[in-house]
Motif scaffolding. Structure first.
Motif, PDB file in Angstrom:
ATOM      1  N   ASN A  21       0.801  -1.228   0.000  1.00 27.91           N
ATOM      2  CA  ASN A  21       0.000   0.000   0.000  1.00 27.91           C
ATOM      3  C   ASN A  21       0.832   1.274   0.000  1.00 27.91           C
ATOM      4  O   ASN A  21       0.412   2.299   0.529  1.00 27.91           O
ATOM      5  N   ASP A  25      -3.472  -7.011  -4.419  1.00 27.70           N
ATOM      6  CA  ASP A  25      -3.817  -7.123  -3.007  1.00 27.70           C
ATOM      7  C   ASP A  25      -3.722  -5.779  -2.273  1.00 27.70           C
ATOM      8  O   ASP A  25      -3.590  -5.743  -1.063  1.00 27.70           O
ATOM      9  N   ALA A  26      -3.834  -4.669  -2.993  1.00 24.79           N
ATOM     10  CA  ALA A  26      -3.862  -3.349  -2.364  1.00 24.79           C
ATOM     11  C   ALA A  26      -5.254  -3.110  -1.777  1.00 24.79           C
ATOM     12  O   ALA A  26      -6.240  -3.684  -2.225  1.00 24.79           O
ATOM     13  N   PHE A  27      -5.322  -2.242  -0.768  1.00 23.16           N
ATOM     14  CA  PHE A  27      -6.597  -1.945  -0.132  1.00 23.16           C
ATOM     15  C   PHE A  27      -7.512  -1.214  -1.104  1.00 23.16           C
ATOM     16  O   PHE A  27      -7.115  -0.239  -1.752  1.00 23.16           O
ATOM     17  N   ALA A  28      -8.751  -1.669  -1.176  1.00 17.50           N
ATOM     18  CA  ALA A  28      -9.722  -1.042  -2.077  1.00 17.50           C
ATOM     19  C   ALA A  28     -10.066   0.368  -1.598  1.00 17.50           C
ATOM     20  O   ALA A  28     -10.296   1.272  -2.409  1.00 17.50           O
ATOM     21  N   GLY A  29     -10.080   0.580  -0.301  1.00 24.27           N
ATOM     22  CA  GLY A  29     -10.378   1.911   0.227  1.00 24.27           C
ATOM     23  C   GLY A  29      -9.330   2.932  -0.161  1.00 24.27           C
ATOM     24  O   GLY A  29      -9.640   4.097  -0.409  1.00 24.27           O
ATOM     25  N   LEU A  30      -8.088   2.509  -0.229  1.00 28.17           N
ATOM     26  CA  LEU A  30      -7.005   3.396  -0.645  1.00 28.17           C
ATOM     27  C   LEU A  30      -7.157   3.773  -2.118  1.00 28.17           C
ATOM     28  O   LEU A  30      -6.945   4.933  -2.497  1.00 28.17           O
TER      29      LEU A  30
END
Length: 134
Positions: free
Chosen positions: A69, A106-111
């Protein structure tokens, strides 16, 4: 009077008419398929050049998010608070450029959504999300 067959004789099926029909159908399909002309466009591609033309007017702004991230704008690491300022600055330099967000799988969707919102708040109308190439 009924005619009964002898027990030592077996009934046979004559396959000759069926083979004749199959060969006639085969000939029919071969003849009709040869007259079918596919419609399409002839495309003349330019010869490959060694150097690609550089279009400085349309430079894209690439925002990458890696698996841990971390955020990179045009391969420079930044934090989430400075995404909008960087996008505004780069968009002012190249107003026809497009913002491309490239998150890792696999990065945060919210970011990703937050970066998308900040790019839209920076005044960029064309924001795209692309799949990260490994």
């Amino acid at each position: 009077m009924r005619k009964f067959s002898k027990p030592d004789e077996e009934a046979e099926i004559n396959m000759t008419p069926m083979l004749d029909i199959v060969f006639i159908m085969l000939i029919f399909f071969i003849v009709t398929a040869s007259f079918v002309k596919e419609s399409g466009l002839d495309v003349n591609k330019p010869p490959p050049s060694e150097q690609q033309p550089q279009d400085d007017k349309k430079k894209n702004i690439l925002i990458q998010i890696d698996a841990s991230n971390r955020i990179f704008v045009n391969l420079r690491p930044i934090d989430i608070a400075s995404v909008r300022a960087n996008v505004e600055r780069l968009h002012a330099e190249n107003p026809e450029g497009v913002v491309v967000i490239q998150p890792a799988s696999d990065a945060f969707a919210g970011l990703v959504v937050e970066i998308y919102d900040q790019a839209r708040q920076a005044g960029v109308d064309n924001v795209s999300i692309a799949e990260a190439t490994q």
